[in-house]
Design an enzyme around this catalytic site. Structure first.
Site, PDB file in Angstrom:
ATOM      1  N   GLU A   1       0.855  -1.180   0.000  1.00  0.00           N
ATOM      2  CA  GLU A   1       0.000   0.000   0.000  1.00  0.00           C
ATOM      3  C   GLU A   1       0.895   1.237   0.000  1.00  0.00           C
ATOM      4  O   GLU A   1       1.131   1.820  -1.028  1.00  0.00           O
ATOM      5  CB  GLU A   1      -0.956  -0.026   1.191  1.00  0.00           C
ATOM      6  CG  GLU A   1      -2.019   1.034   1.057  1.00  0.00           C
ATOM      7  CD  GLU A   1      -3.374   0.629   1.626  1.00  0.00           C
ATOM      8  OE1 GLU A   1      -3.476  -0.423   2.264  1.00  0.00           O
ATOM      9  OE2 GLU A   1      -4.333   1.400   1.428  1.00  0.00           O
TER      10      GLU A   1
ATOM     11  N   GLU B   1      -2.333   0.179  13.301  1.00  0.00           N
ATOM     12  CA  GLU B   1      -3.412   0.659  12.444  1.00  0.00           C
ATOM     13  C   GLU B   1      -4.759   0.548  13.136  1.00  0.00           C
ATOM     14  O   GLU B   1      -5.610   1.424  13.022  1.00  0.00           O
ATOM     15  CB  GLU B   1      -3.440  -0.173  11.155  1.00  0.00           C
ATOM     16  CG  GLU B   1      -4.571   0.169  10.207  1.00  0.00           C
ATOM     17  CD  GLU B   1      -4.478  -0.604   8.893  1.00  0.00           C
ATOM     18  OE1 GLU B   1      -3.873  -1.704   8.897  1.00  0.00           O
ATOM     19  OE2 GLU B   1      -4.999  -0.112   7.875  1.00  0.00           O
TER      20      GLU B   1
HETATM   21  C1  BGC Z   1      -5.233   2.706   4.478  1.00  0.00           C
HETATM   22  C2  BGC Z   1      -5.587   3.881   5.297  1.00  0.00           C
HETATM   23  C3  BGC Z   1      -6.633   4.683   4.677  1.00  0.00           C
HETATM   24  C4  BGC Z   1      -7.812   3.797   4.422  1.00  0.00           C
HETATM   25  C5  BGC Z   1      -8.984   4.451   3.811  1.00  0.00           C
HETATM   26  C6  BGC Z   1      -6.441   1.892   4.233  1.00  0.00           C
HETATM   27  O1  BGC Z   1      -6.182   0.820   3.444  1.00  0.00           O
HETATM   28  O2  BGC Z   1      -4.215   1.972   5.040  1.00  0.00           O
HETATM   29  O3  BGC Z   1      -4.890   4.237   6.331  1.00  0.00           O
HETATM   30  O4  BGC Z   1      -6.929   5.877   5.261  1.00  0.00           O
HETATM   31  O5  BGC Z   1      -7.469   2.651   3.697  1.00  0.00           O
HETATM   32  O6  BGC Z   1      -9.949   4.328   4.646  1.00  0.00           O
END
Ligand code: BGC
Length: 919
Positions: A511, A775
């Site tokens: 990502e 996260e």
């Molecule tokens: C990311 C985020 C992002 C989110 C959107 C995720 O996959 O890691 O931090 O803000 O998607 O909601």
């Protein structure tokens, strides 16, 4: 005249009182230090033709401020030393400005070197000495000055077969072509005055001159939307040149341009043919010049790097290493390069800090988890690479794999990396000790698994090399509670791991994107750890580049295809981040630069809304991402953010003197606020959804009138209490939860939340070994183990936004108005803490608080930078119990007693260091 009769001790005392060292007794007690140009120290190759200069003023004395300043800018060091400002002599200018002093001298040309210094006058009109000299250089100001052509080497890409993955079966075959080496040679036969290499790439490039790496920077030229612009760097390389034959070589990797980026094992997101563009400008002592430019005469081949990719890792075969970056290398068998690029982006100087190594980590332990499989624990989750040091056999292959956490059996947990293979491979040449670290990849990790060794490794086998955008440290925090210290460190490390030219969500899985929501949630905390001004200056251009035709901002910047609708709280980063940079650093230019774009965004929000200013039936919104069973209705989130961005727009318009706009945006804000109340707020102040984030948004965005504010505050606390004093907020609620509690006078509740170590809380992750911010609150729990690996990063900074509350409420340091020109010092200790030491190097200079508590006795040492003032609030029964440096506070120089409510004593203080105490 010194008669020789003055006692030596007295002389020293007098000098000390004047704040100067020997020989400086005559100068004013105020001195200009920390000179910067465009908010960077001695930047090289800028393309801002009216650069902003800044400095800090420092003084040993209380109540000092600058009454005037003068800047000299000269074309040579010698001229500057002689006081000859041949580029600019500002003359003496009255005023206390120390930032955003716009260069006002003669027009600057490409490549010019600008030496400068400043002096200041103190409040009594006494001049300081001149500052230490500083320097900046101009870049290439016109596109047509680029003599270098885009060059590359595509042959090996066509030839590269689809490479099978090294481990596991879930990876489909990958295309991992070797990064090419490109070279040229040239002669130097005259005395060189100065040599500058201008370098950029569609891809990543490392330049070597005569066998030496030109710069410690990594991942040059950084990540932009390459279809629109690409940055270049200017490197001063005078010392690397020699008389006679010279060789310039470059390695060109795929990077963000054409390597694997984000999910879906997708590569070539911008283009398929990496290119570099460069020119070496040699200025000779006799006034003549040479330019060695990238072009069709360069040669190319592949080298020892067999593959290099951010997500997949790097493979290096040391047996293939050759001295091809040195002069005299036989490149007779090398191919000609290809010229021309797939796109013609604008070439601009990189306005931010480069990515560099900033720390090295030694292994804490080494465990053999299976025969021949060693796991190194580096003790800290971070982003970077591992340096391998080994004595091996020729052809011996060492494989490194990376992970943030361990499985219960001690093996590395890699499922959360999704399709990021994250494997580095080194093949030994077999001659003595070999040291290697990759240059074109990075990983997010605490653990390194090493296989392929023939004997037991030592702690020297692996060193962690932490990489990040080279922002300057701005803050420190330490208190009597180790858990809170760990929390502060976790936010710091997670920030460094994710400031990788752009503010990313995470450094480990497939990502690593510039997620807008995460950035706006965390930016306030970020600025308290590191100087984030130039870093965000760069990224906000990426944000504007990603803005849609209709005004909507994207989800991620730089934009990747298909992610152009950010939605509430994500798109709003386009307004909140410029506002924050203005608020923290007083940077008006960032507002001016993005004003039109922000106005277009507000217009978009308005157009998207129903006639009564509420969100439409269907709209994209992530909501309060990753909350704990407390989902805030998306229309509430949408309306609240529309209102808040509009309010900030009004403030920014006012700051820029756009009075009519300010009125217009304020009016729009009031109408959205009214719509919000009509649609979502009950007569008892309950907000639809009744979530913690509901109340946090409504209170922190000023969406309620006074009566309802009180009710909402009560419902917020009630919700927390019903969860046995636990939070339930996701990304956007957590940003302001603690600050809101402070704002409603309920820091008692904030303290409960921050001391928690039961789920969900910051302390919970720390109790389970977190060295970074997770996260999700439940990234790992004793009951369920790891969360769904599809989305389970252990280095996402959003929940680390709490660091702002820590600095502002434990440290008690807050800006009162833009740029810390007036400061509020109000530590709010609870019963559990006995001390806290907090520093913040603001744009006006370092602010410090150090407090100690013994029973009811409270001592607070405060430092307020020269040229600023502060309000200090002491937790004291009344003013008569407060002393400063041993004397009654009313008698202390620089202190003015403001008022003394029952439990607090409030003072206005001038700059300086104070030692307050309650007795
Ligand atoms: C990311 C985020 C992002 C989110 C959107 C995720 O996959 O890691 O931090 O803000 O998607 O909601």
């Amino acid at each position: 005249m010194n008669t020789g009769k003055t006692p030596i001790l007295l002389v020293f005392t007098l000098l000390a009182a004047l704040g100067g060292g020997a020989g400086r007794a005559a100068a004013a007690p105020l001195a200009p230090v920390a000179l910067r140009c465009e908010y960077r120290v001695n930047p090289s190759g800028i393309d801002e033709t009216a650069p902003r200069l800044s400095w800090q003023v420092t003084s040993q004395q209380r109540d000092e401020r600058q009454s005037a300043w003068e800047v000299l800018v000269a074309g040579t060091e010698a001229a500057l030393a002689h006081g000859d400002g041949d580029f600019w002599d500002s003359g003496k200018v009255s005023g206390d400005d120390t930032t955003a002093i716009v260069y006002g001298g003669r027009v600057l040309a490409s490549g010019e070197v600008c030496h400068w210094k400043a002096r200041v006058w103190d409040k009594d009109g006494k001049a300081s000495d001149w500052s230490e000299p500083a320097v900046w250089t101009m870049g290439l100001l016109h596109q047509n000055e680029w003599r270098g052509e885009w060059i590359g080497y595509d042959k090996m890409r066509q030839a590269a077969t689809l490479t099978a993955p090294l481990v596991g079966t879930k990876h489909t075959p990958l295309l991992l072509p070797p990064p090419p080496c490109l070279r040229t040679e040239f002669n130097v036969s005259k005395k060189v005055q100065r040599a500058t290499l201008y370098a950029t790439a569609l891809g990543l490039v490392d330049f070597h001159l005569n066998g030496q790496l030109v710069s410690e920077d990594r991942f040059t030229p950084g990540w932009t939307d390459y279809t629109k612009r690409v940055h270049y760097r200017a490197y001063e390389v005078t010392k690397l040149l020699r008389q006679g034959r010279n060789a310039l070589g470059a390695i060109l990797a795929d990077g963000w341009y054409s390597g694997y980026v984000a999910w879906g094992q997708k590569r070539d997101r911008y283009g398929e043919k990496p290119r570099l563009r460069a020119q070496l400008q040699i200025d000779y002592a006799d006034g003549s010049h040479d330019i060695i430019a990238s072009g069709p005469d360069w040669k190319a081949a592949t080298g020892a790097i067999e593959s290099a990719d951010f997500l997949m890792g790097e493979t290096f075969d040391a047996r293939l290493a050759q001295k091809w970056t040195e002069p005299g290398f036989d490149d007779g068998k090398w191919d000609a390069v290809v010229t021309g690029a797939e796109m013609e982006p604008l070439l601009q100087a990189h306005p931010g800090p480069p990515v560099r190594a900033f720390a090295e980590l030694e292994p804490k332990s080494i465990t053999q988890v299976r025969p021949g499989v060693y796991v190194f624990d580096l003790g800290q989750n971070f982003a970077g690479v591992a340096r391998l040091k080994i004595k091996g056999q020729p052809g011996q292959k060492i494989t490194l794999r990376f992970a943030e956490r361990l499985n219960p059996d001690g093996s590395i947990y890699t499922s959360n990396l999704r399709s990021a293979m994250a494997i580095d491979t080194y093949i030994c040449h077999g001659r003595g000790t070999e040291t290697w670290e990759p240059r074109f990849t990075y990983h997010g990790f605490q653990y390194v698994e090493v296989t392929g060794l023939k004997s037991r490794p030592s702690k020297q086998t692996i060193t962690g090399v932490a990489l990040s955008s080279a922002t300057t440290e701005a803050g420190k925090f330490e208190c009597s509670d180790p858990m809170l210290n760990r929390l502060a460190r976790n936010t710091y490390w997670t920030q460094r791991a994710n400031f990788m030219d752009v503010p990313t969500d995470c450094p480990q899985r497939d990502e690593r994107l510039g997620w807008m929501g995460d950035a706006q949630v965390y930016i306030g905390a970020a600025a308290l750890h590191e100087d984030a001004q130039a870093f965000f200056t760069k990224w906000l251009v990426d944000v504007e580049d990603g803005q849609r035709e209709d005004g909507e901002y994207p989800k991620v910047a730089p934009l990747i295809a298909g992610e152009d609708d950010g939605g509430p709280a994500w798109a709003d980063a386009g307004v909140i981040c410029p506002w924050t940079i203005y608020d923290v650093y007083g940077d008006r230019r960032i507002l001016e630069k993005h004003y039109k774009s922000m106005a277009r965004f507000i217009e978009f929000c308005k157009k998207r809304s129903t006639p009564d200013l509420l969100p439409p039936e269907k709209f994209h919104c992530y909501g309060d991402w990753l909350n704990i069973n407390d989902d805030t209705p998306k229309p509430v989130v949408g309306t609240a953010y529309f209102a808040w961005s509009t309010k900030l727009m009004a403030r920014m318009a006012a700051a820029l003197g756009k009075t009519e706009d300010a009125v217009m945006y304020n009016d729009l804000f009031e109408r959205i606020k009214a719509a919000f109340n009509r649609a979502y707020v009950g007569p008892d102040g309950r907000i639809e959804g009744n979530t913690q984030t509901d109340y946090v948004l409504a209170l922190s965005f000023d969406l309620l009138d006074a009566g309802r504010q009180k009710q909402a505050a009560q419902w917020l606390v009630e919700n927390i209490e019903q969860r046995d004093w636990h939070l339930s907020t996701g990304f956007i609620g957590t940003k302001s939860l603690m600050l809101t509690l402070a704002g409603i006078g309920r820091n008692d509740v904030a303290w409960r939340l921050i001391h928690n170590d039961t789920f969900p809380s910051w302390g919970f992750s720390i109790r389970h070994g977190a060295t970074s911010i997770w996260e999700r609150w439940d990234g790992w729990t004793p009951e369920k183990g790891f969360q769904d690996p599809k989305m389970n990063s252990f280095a996402h900074y959003s929940f680390g936004a709490v660091y702002q509350w820590m600095v502002e409420n434990i440290g008690g340091i807050q800006s009162d108005g833009p740029a810390y020109k007036h400061i509020l010092i109000a530590p709010q200790p609870d019963d559990k803490l006995t001390f806290a030491d907090t520093t913040y190097d603001s744009i006006h200079g370092p602010i410090e608080t150090h407090w100690r508590k013994v029973g009811r006795h409270f001592r607070l040492k405060v430092t307020i930078p020269a040229n600023t003032t502060a309000t200090v609030v002491m937790p004291a029964a009344d003013v008569s119990s407060v002393f400063e440096s041993g004397r009654r506070v009313e008698k202390a120089p620089g202190v003015k007693v403001l008022r003394w409510p029952r439990v607090l004593a409030e003072f206005e203080v001038a700059s300086g260091t104070y030692d307050f105490e309650t007795k």
